[in-house]
Design a protein around this motif. Structure first.
Motif, PDB file in Angstrom:
ATOM      1  N   TYR A 119      57.796  32.092  67.424  1.00  0.00           N
ATOM      2  CA  TYR A 119      57.476  31.282  66.253  1.00  0.00           C
ATOM      3  C   TYR A 119      57.482  32.083  64.956  1.00  0.00           C
ATOM      4  N   ALA A 120      57.974  31.424  63.888  1.00  0.00           N
ATOM      5  CA  ALA A 120      57.733  31.898  62.529  1.00  0.00           C
ATOM      6  C   ALA A 120      56.329  31.468  62.115  1.00  0.00           C
ATOM      7  N   MET A 121      55.798  32.077  61.080  1.00  0.00           N
ATOM      8  CA  MET A 121      54.413  31.835  60.677  1.00  0.00           C
ATOM      9  C   MET A 121      54.284  30.551  59.847  1.00  0.00           C
ATOM     10  N   PRO A 122      53.413  29.630  60.246  1.00  0.00           N
ATOM     11  CA  PRO A 122      53.167  28.437  59.434  1.00  0.00           C
ATOM     12  C   PRO A 122      52.454  28.817  58.138  1.00  0.00           C
ATOM     13  N   PRO A 123      52.719  28.140  57.042  1.00  0.00           N
ATOM     14  CA  PRO A 123      52.090  28.503  55.768  1.00  0.00           C
ATOM     15  C   PRO A 123      50.566  28.489  55.823  1.00  0.00           C
ATOM     16  N   GLU A 124      49.994  27.517  56.522  1.00  0.00           N
ATOM     17  CA  GLU A 124      48.532  27.416  56.535  1.00  0.00           C
ATOM     18  C   GLU A 124      47.872  28.552  57.311  1.00  0.00           C
ATOM     19  N   ALA A 125      48.640  29.205  58.210  1.00  0.00           N
ATOM     20  CA  ALA A 125      48.076  30.330  58.959  1.00  0.00           C
ATOM     21  C   ALA A 125      47.808  31.510  58.046  1.00  0.00           C
ATOM     22  N   ALA A 126      48.581  31.637  56.965  1.00  0.00           N
ATOM     23  CA  ALA A 126      48.367  32.718  56.010  1.00  0.00           C
ATOM     24  C   ALA A 126      47.234  32.408  55.050  1.00  0.00           C
ATOM     25  N   GLU A 127      46.906  31.137  54.907  1.00  0.00           N
ATOM     26  CA  GLU A 127      45.895  30.716  53.938  1.00  0.00           C
ATOM     27  C   GLU A 127      44.507  30.587  54.554  1.00  0.00           C
ATOM     28  N   THR A 128      44.452  30.386  55.860  1.00  0.00           N
ATOM     29  CA  THR A 128      43.176  30.192  56.554  1.00  0.00           C
ATOM     30  C   THR A 128      42.906  31.376  57.461  1.00  0.00           C
ATOM     31  N   ARG A 129      41.768  32.021  57.303  1.00  0.00           N
ATOM     32  CA  ARG A 129      41.414  33.200  58.100  1.00  0.00           C
ATOM     33  C   ARG A 129      40.026  33.048  58.690  1.00  0.00           C
ATOM     34  N   PRO A 130      39.897  33.114  60.036  1.00  0.00           N
ATOM     35  CA  PRO A 130      41.018  33.112  60.973  1.00  0.00           C
ATOM     36  C   PRO A 130      41.558  31.703  61.197  1.00  0.00           C
TER      37      PRO A 130
END
Length: 346
Positions: A119-130
């Motif tokens: 998988y490529a990284m979904p945009p929301e995965a970079a914005e929400t931690r974790p």
């Protein structure tokens, strides 16, 4: 006058000191004579790797050294004249491991054989931690129908280890190969499967290796799948096929890394791009000047390094057996090295 000042600095005895924060790392400035096997190494090979990333330094100290690196013909003299070896410790024992660039069997499309997506990284995965855990990503359907699949592979265990390595190649049935590199992760800390197997009493600590883990999970697919979920961290990828096939995969500095000359480090202690002298013990001792050109979620600490062994099955077998003590010494520009010491010992 400049040569006199350098000679005076280089002639100082090794000095030690603690960082400003009492709980922080401890620094010891050494002499090159203190480095086991220093005179016997191939310094020209290390300098060539150093040149590959030195142009990316923003700091003036490093950039001036990069200029010298481009013109010098005396690699050993270059390092000895312009750097000082600095031992950085944080109270934890040194640990060397190995990593490599795997090659997986795959397809650009999902088939009955190739059904495990990279998988490529979904945009929301970079914005929400974790973000979602490994289990949630693979079982909740959150990734489906979004066109995030870069390729599909035939082995979920190899895909798991691809995520640990952070880069790899995928060979399609028609012989075409694509390369994938680290594209981000879900924000959950890495948890060792090997340590969990020891905790569960499956193996003793000295028995665990990547090869052993692979074999056990394949022999126990249902329990093995559950075991892999223990590592909540999940790595996403991006295609980096523009990197020539005869060069190593891109590291954290977005430059190709070099087998047996590049290491992954913790940048909280070791500057990316810095030369690092390693003295790895174990069954296959290694004294060599490496360049810190990569990072890893499991590489944490002042005396922690991951050695890049190259691409393919042989490199993977060698890398998977490395779990050795020793020490690593960072080579820093002279002024930067002595600036780390408290005033009382400068």
């Amino acid at each position: 006058m400049t040569r006199l000042i350098l000679a005076l600095v280089l002639g100082l005895a090794a000095m030690t000191g603690r960082s400003d924060a009492e709980s922080g790392p401890v620094y010891a400035v050494l002499d090159f004579e203190d480095l086991t096997g220093w005179a016997e190494d191939d310094h020209a090979a290390a300098l060539e790797v150093f040149r590959n990333t030195c142009r990316d330094f923003d700091d003036p100290d490093w950039r001036s050294l990069c200029g010298f690196a481009e013109d010098t013909r005396d690699a050993k003299g270059f390092f000895e004249l312009l750097f000082r070896p600095v031992m950085i410790t944080d109270g934890a024992d040194a640990l060397f491991t190995g990593y490599f660039e795997p090659e997986l069997r795959g397809s650009p499309y999902e088939t009955e054989t190739y059904r495990y997506p990279i998988y490529a990284m979904p945009p929301e995965a970079a914005e929400t931690r974790p973000w979602f855990t490994r289990r949630e990503i693979l079982t909740s359907g959150v990734m489906q129908g979004r066109g995030l699949e870069i390729a599909w592979v035939d082995d979920p265990v190899e895909l798991f280890f691809l995520q640990i390595q952070g880069s790899g190649r995928v060979r399609f049935p028609d012989g075409r190969t694509i390369r994938v590199g680290y594209g981000g992760f879900n924000g959950h800390p890495y948890r060792s499967i090997g340590k969990e197997m020891v905790r569960r009493g499956i193996y003793e600590a000295h028995q665990v290796s990547a090869r052993v883990i692979r074999s056990w999970v394949r022999r126990n697919p249902l329990i093995g799948e559950e075991l892999l979920y223990h590592n909540a961290s999940y790595v996403f990828f991006r295609e980096v096929s523009e990197v020539p096939a005869d060069r190593g995969p891109p590291g954290a500095m977005n430059r190709s890394i070099t087998a047996m000359r590049s290491i992954a480090v913790d940048p909280a202690y070791t500057p990316l791009g810095a030369p690092v002298w390693i003295e790895k013990q174990g069954d296959s001792p290694l004294n060599r000047l490496m360049i810190a050109q990569d990072t890893g979620s499991a590489i944490k600490g002042a005396q922690r390094a991951d050695i890049f062994f190259g691409t393919g099955e042989v490199a993977g077998a060698e890398a998977g057996e490395v779990k050795d003590p020793g020490r690593m010494v960072v080579l820093l520009p002279i002024q930067r090295a002595y600036a780390l010491l408290p005033e009382a010992v400068q």
